[in-house]
Design an enzyme around this catalytic site. Structure first.
Site, mmCIF file in Angstrom:
data_model
loop_
_atom_site.group_PDB
_atom_site.id
_atom_site.type_symbol
_atom_site.label_atom_id
_atom_site.label_comp_id
_atom_site.label_asym_id
_atom_site.label_seq_id
_atom_site.Cartn_x
_atom_site.Cartn_y
_atom_site.Cartn_z
ATOM 1 N N GLN A 112 1.690 3.836 -4.886
ATOM 2 C CA GLN A 112 1.072 5.112 -4.325
ATOM 3 C C GLN A 112 2.103 5.827 -3.674
ATOM 4 O OE1 GLN A 112 -1.507 3.968 -1.305
ATOM 5 N NE2 GLN A 112 -2.899 5.602 -1.634
ATOM 6 N N SER A 115 2.571 8.701 1.684
ATOM 7 C CA SER A 115 2.836 8.813 2.940
ATOM 8 C C SER A 115 4.193 9.418 2.582
ATOM 9 C CB SER A 115 2.954 7.369 3.468
ATOM 10 O OG SER A 115 1.806 6.830 3.549
ATOM 11 N N SER A 147 4.914 0.625 -1.361
ATOM 12 C CA SER A 147 4.329 -0.814 -1.600
ATOM 13 C C SER A 147 4.677 -0.834 -3.150
ATOM 14 C CB SER A 147 3.107 -1.548 -1.388
ATOM 15 O OG SER A 147 2.726 -1.295 -0.076
ATOM 16 N N GLU A 230 -9.135 2.669 -1.878
ATOM 17 C CA GLU A 230 -8.166 1.763 -1.006
ATOM 18 C C GLU A 230 -9.030 0.945 0.029
ATOM 19 O OE1 GLU A 230 -4.944 4.114 0.620
ATOM 20 O OE2 GLU A 230 -3.701 2.229 0.720
ATOM 21 N N GLU A 363 -7.060 3.320 14.311
ATOM 22 C CA GLU A 363 -7.340 4.312 15.022
ATOM 23 C C GLU A 363 -7.941 5.745 14.244
ATOM 24 O OE1 GLU A 363 -4.573 3.028 15.342
ATOM 25 O OE2 GLU A 363 -4.271 2.107 17.099
#
Ligand SMILES: Cc1cc2nc3c(=O)[nH]c(=O)nc-3n(C[C@H](O)[C@H](O)[C@H](O)COP(=O)(O)OP(=O)(O)OC[C@H]3O[C@@H](n4cnc5c(N)ncnc54)[C@H](O)[C@@H]3O)c2cc1C
Length: 393
Positions: A112, A115, A147, A230, A363
């Site tokens: 994926q 990020s 990953s 996910e 968070e």
């Protein structure tokens, strides 16, 4: 409408025509896909029967009892958990036909590419550019924490195609061939000592327009399907009682009476109950999924999974005393799967730190639960209507 009897008889037919004891693992998995018994809720011809998702449990139980191989969802977790549901929802017929079978069988691993160094929690701030060139897109940028990129054949990728629009618009979703020129994968060592994830540099990568997923500029909407799935796939996989992190601790407790203290007993019991509640809540969530795509409740599951894994692995290290500080392997391994229960306590303790970061930090998931489940006022967002190119970075 397919029912339990029909699914059971199809499973028996598969076992009769491909006896697990004498059939090659991959051949068995291909036959299972072709019989529509891979994911029964997927359409006919794409590994499913268009049947209710709940019937999958019937197939899985029959196959497990017969000793049939499974498709090891841990190794191919990103493909199964994230790429597949997104391709199913937004892909063209051609994309579905080409990609879903090798994905499910595990012949093609997925990663994926979301990020970036400046776009993690604020994923919509991403700066990787895709510029149209005839029937191709030319992609330049840097991704991080990817990953399995070192073993992946394919990637789901989001890139900015129109920087003049506000950050949630002007993003497009692509399927990237990791073997294409311009894709460079560099290992990133993490707290466990392993390099399970990577940096990925994209330099002039040419992606054909036929590998775009969904309309140009609507990648954010497509990515929401990936992200919701996910969270469910990280926090809600099906496990038996004591099948998760609590298993090894409970085992040590039973086998090593000399390690027990009253205080640890109380904490172990609290965590055992929490783990069981989370496991059963996950089961409930999966039943709700029968009705469609996962909702924001999946964020709650992922939160609980991360908190519990960290508390349980911390307790395990304390329980084992000095032994808990030993570490089994500090070489920079490049694993293909995250093996929580097959490794030492020290590995579990260190690896679980990532659970509250990967797939969205705790968070940020709390924000999602607050806004979308509880209906509380949303965070103030001053950058929503400003063109991405004009945002301060
Ligand atoms: C083991 C692991 C595997 C991963 N695998 C992949 C992968 O395969 N592909 C991929 O694309 N990404 C992957 N990631 C990346 C992961 O999704 C990001 O690290 C994550 O989304 C957080 O982004 P960030 O690291 O940029 O942190 P930041 O966004 O910089 O956050 C830093 C801190 O600020 C807090 N914060 C940020 N915004 C808010 C807010 N609005 N309210 C309250 N707190 C806030 C965060 O919670 C965090 O504590 C992986 C990460 C890990 C740890």
């Amino acid at each position: 409408m397919t029912d339990t009897t029909e699914v059971r008889s199809l499973t028996k037919e598969l076992l009769a025509s491909h006896p697990p004891a004498t059939t090659d693992r991959t051949d068995f998995l291909k036959a299972r896909f072709d019989a529509g018994l891979a994911w029964v809720h997927y359409p006919v011809g794409l590994g499913g029967l268009g049947a209710p998702r709940s019937l999958q449990a019937v197939v899985d139980a029959e196959l497990a009892a017969a000793g049939a191989p499974d498709n090891d969802p841990r190794r191919i977790g990103i493909g199964l958990g994230m790429a597949a549901p997104t391709i199913l929802r937004f892909g063209t017929d051609e994309q579905k036909r080409r990609l879903l079978r090798p994905l499910w069988v595990g012949e093609e691993v997925w990663c994926q590419l979301f990020s970036e160094p400046g776009a993690g929690s604020d994923l919509a701030a991403l700066g990787t550019r895709a510029v149209r060139d005839g029937d191709h897109w030319v992609v330049d940028g840097q991704k991080v924490w990817t990953s399995s990129a070192h073993v992946a054949r394919w990637a789901i990728l989001i890139a900015r195609t129109d920087p003049t629009l506000p950050k949630h618009q002007g993003i497009t979703y692509f399927l990237c061939d990791m073997t294409d020129p311009g894709v460079e994968v560099r290992p990133l060592r993490q707290i466990t000592g392993e390099a399970e994830f990577n940096e990925v540099f994209l330099t002039g990568v040419r992606i054909p327009d036929s590998r775009r997923l969904g309309p140009v500029g609507e990648g954010w909407k497509v990515a929401q399907t990936t992200l919701m799935n996910e969270r469910v796939s990280i926090g809600g996989s099906r496990i038996p009682r004591e099948g998760g992190m609590i298993g090894p601790v409970a085992k040590t407790w039973r086998e090593r009476p000399e390690l027990r203290t009253h205080e640890l007993h109380r904490r172990l019991l609290d965590l055992w109950v929490d783990a069981e509640v989370a496991r059963l809540a996950g089961e409930r969530l999966r039943q709700q999924l029968v009705a469609g795509q996962p909702g924001p409740e999946g964020s709650g599951m992922k939160l609980a999974f991360a908190r519990l894994n960290q508390e349980i692995s911390g307790l395990e290290v304390e329980l084992r005393g000095d032994e808990g500080l030993l570490y089994d392997d500090w070489t920079m391994r490049r694993p293909e799967l995250v093996d929580f229960t097959g490794r030492d306590a020290g590995y579990r303790y260190l690896r679980s730190k990532g659970n509250s970061i990967e797939g969205g930090t705790s968070e940020v998931l709390l924000n999602i639960v607050a806004e979308r489940v509880l209906g509380l006022p949303s965070e103030p967002r001053s950058d929503k209507d400003i063109a991405w190119k004009d945002l301060s970075r």
